[in-house]
Design a protein around this motif. Sequence first.
Motif, PDB file in Angstrom:
ATOM      1  N   ALA A 145     -53.823 -59.203   9.655  1.00  0.00           N
ATOM      2  CA  ALA A 145     -54.578 -58.770   8.475  1.00  0.00           C
ATOM      3  C   ALA A 145     -55.917 -58.187   8.889  1.00  0.00           C
ATOM      4  O   ALA A 145     -56.560 -58.680   9.812  1.00  0.00           O
ATOM      5  CB  ALA A 145     -54.809 -59.945   7.528  1.00  0.00           C
ATOM      6  N   ILE A 146     -56.283 -57.116   8.207  1.00  0.00           N
ATOM      7  CA  ILE A 146     -57.638 -56.552   8.295  1.00  0.00           C
ATOM      8  C   ILE A 146     -58.094 -56.351   6.864  1.00  0.00           C
ATOM      9  O   ILE A 146     -57.385 -55.750   6.057  1.00  0.00           O
ATOM     10  CB  ILE A 146     -57.673 -55.197   9.026  1.00  0.00           C
ATOM     11  CG1 ILE A 146     -57.163 -55.309  10.457  1.00  0.00           C
ATOM     12  CG2 ILE A 146     -59.099 -54.653   9.035  1.00  0.00           C
ATOM     13  CD1 ILE A 146     -57.128 -53.977  11.190  1.00  0.00           C
ATOM     14  N   GLU A 147     -59.260 -56.872   6.560  1.00  0.00           N
ATOM     15  CA  GLU A 147     -59.802 -56.751   5.217  1.00  0.00           C
ATOM     16  C   GLU A 147     -61.171 -56.110   5.291  1.00  0.00           C
ATOM     17  O   GLU A 147     -62.008 -56.537   6.093  1.00  0.00           O
ATOM     18  CB  GLU A 147     -59.974 -58.158   4.632  1.00  0.00           C
ATOM     19  CG  GLU A 147     -59.286 -58.391   3.336  1.00  0.00           C
ATOM     20  CD  GLU A 147     -59.498 -59.827   2.881  1.00  0.00           C
ATOM     21  OE1 GLU A 147     -60.466 -60.061   2.127  1.00  0.00           O
ATOM     22  OE2 GLU A 147     -58.700 -60.673   3.287  1.00  0.00           O
ATOM     23  N   TYR A 148     -61.394 -55.088   4.522  1.00  0.00           N
ATOM     24  CA  TYR A 148     -62.706 -54.434   4.457  1.00  0.00           C
ATOM     25  C   TYR A 148     -63.276 -54.652   3.067  1.00  0.00           C
ATOM     26  O   TYR A 148     -62.549 -54.580   2.073  1.00  0.00           O
ATOM     27  CB  TYR A 148     -62.583 -52.932   4.718  1.00  0.00           C
ATOM     28  CG  TYR A 148     -62.138 -52.580   6.117  1.00  0.00           C
ATOM     29  CD1 TYR A 148     -63.044 -52.554   7.168  1.00  0.00           C
ATOM     30  CD2 TYR A 148     -60.812 -52.274   6.381  1.00  0.00           C
ATOM     31  CE1 TYR A 148     -62.637 -52.236   8.453  1.00  0.00           C
ATOM     32  CE2 TYR A 148     -60.397 -51.951   7.671  1.00  0.00           C
ATOM     33  CZ  TYR A 148     -61.318 -51.936   8.700  1.00  0.00           C
ATOM     34  OH  TYR A 148     -60.907 -51.626   9.965  1.00  0.00           O
ATOM     35  N   SER A 149     -64.577 -54.902   3.002  1.00  0.00           N
ATOM     36  CA  SER A 149     -65.217 -55.053   1.694  1.00  0.00           C
ATOM     37  C   SER A 149     -66.692 -54.700   1.829  1.00  0.00           C
ATOM     38  O   SER A 149     -67.223 -54.562   2.926  1.00  0.00           O
ATOM     39  CB  SER A 149     -65.057 -56.484   1.174  1.00  0.00           C
ATOM     40  OG  SER A 149     -65.698 -57.395   2.033  1.00  0.00           O
TER      41      SER A 149
END
Length: 137
Positions: free
Chosen positions: A109-113
């Motif tokens: 998983a890669i999450e950007y915010s």
Amino acid sequence: MVAQSGKDLLIKIDMTGSGSFETVAGLRATRITFNAEPVDVTNLQSAGGWRELLAGTGVRSAAISGSGVFLDASTDDRARQIFFDGQIPDFQVVIPSFGTVEGPFQITAIEYSGSHDGEAVYELSLSSAGQLTFVAA
């Protein structure tokens, strides 16, 4: 083990497949977890009815996670490409005063915010995908 600075726990990625490791840029928090799935061999003759586990068997795994600020560095590009290409390269985790864990991991998983008044941040999750080695510090 004496108290250590959290910034010394490093996640490194093999940038070229040749063992050229670089620290993943922008990380502010990192974590590694080791797991061992036991094999239960309890039977009617188990002493006192206590559970018995078979030594040296079962599935072992490790999970790595990290979060930090997006820096648009070469390691950010490499991590993103690994995810989209489904690659399983080697990673290193340097644990201060403990040792270094190395082996293949899949980025799961890669999450950007980000918020309108703050920096772009990301979270990264990895799962072990083969045999890991450990070298004590």
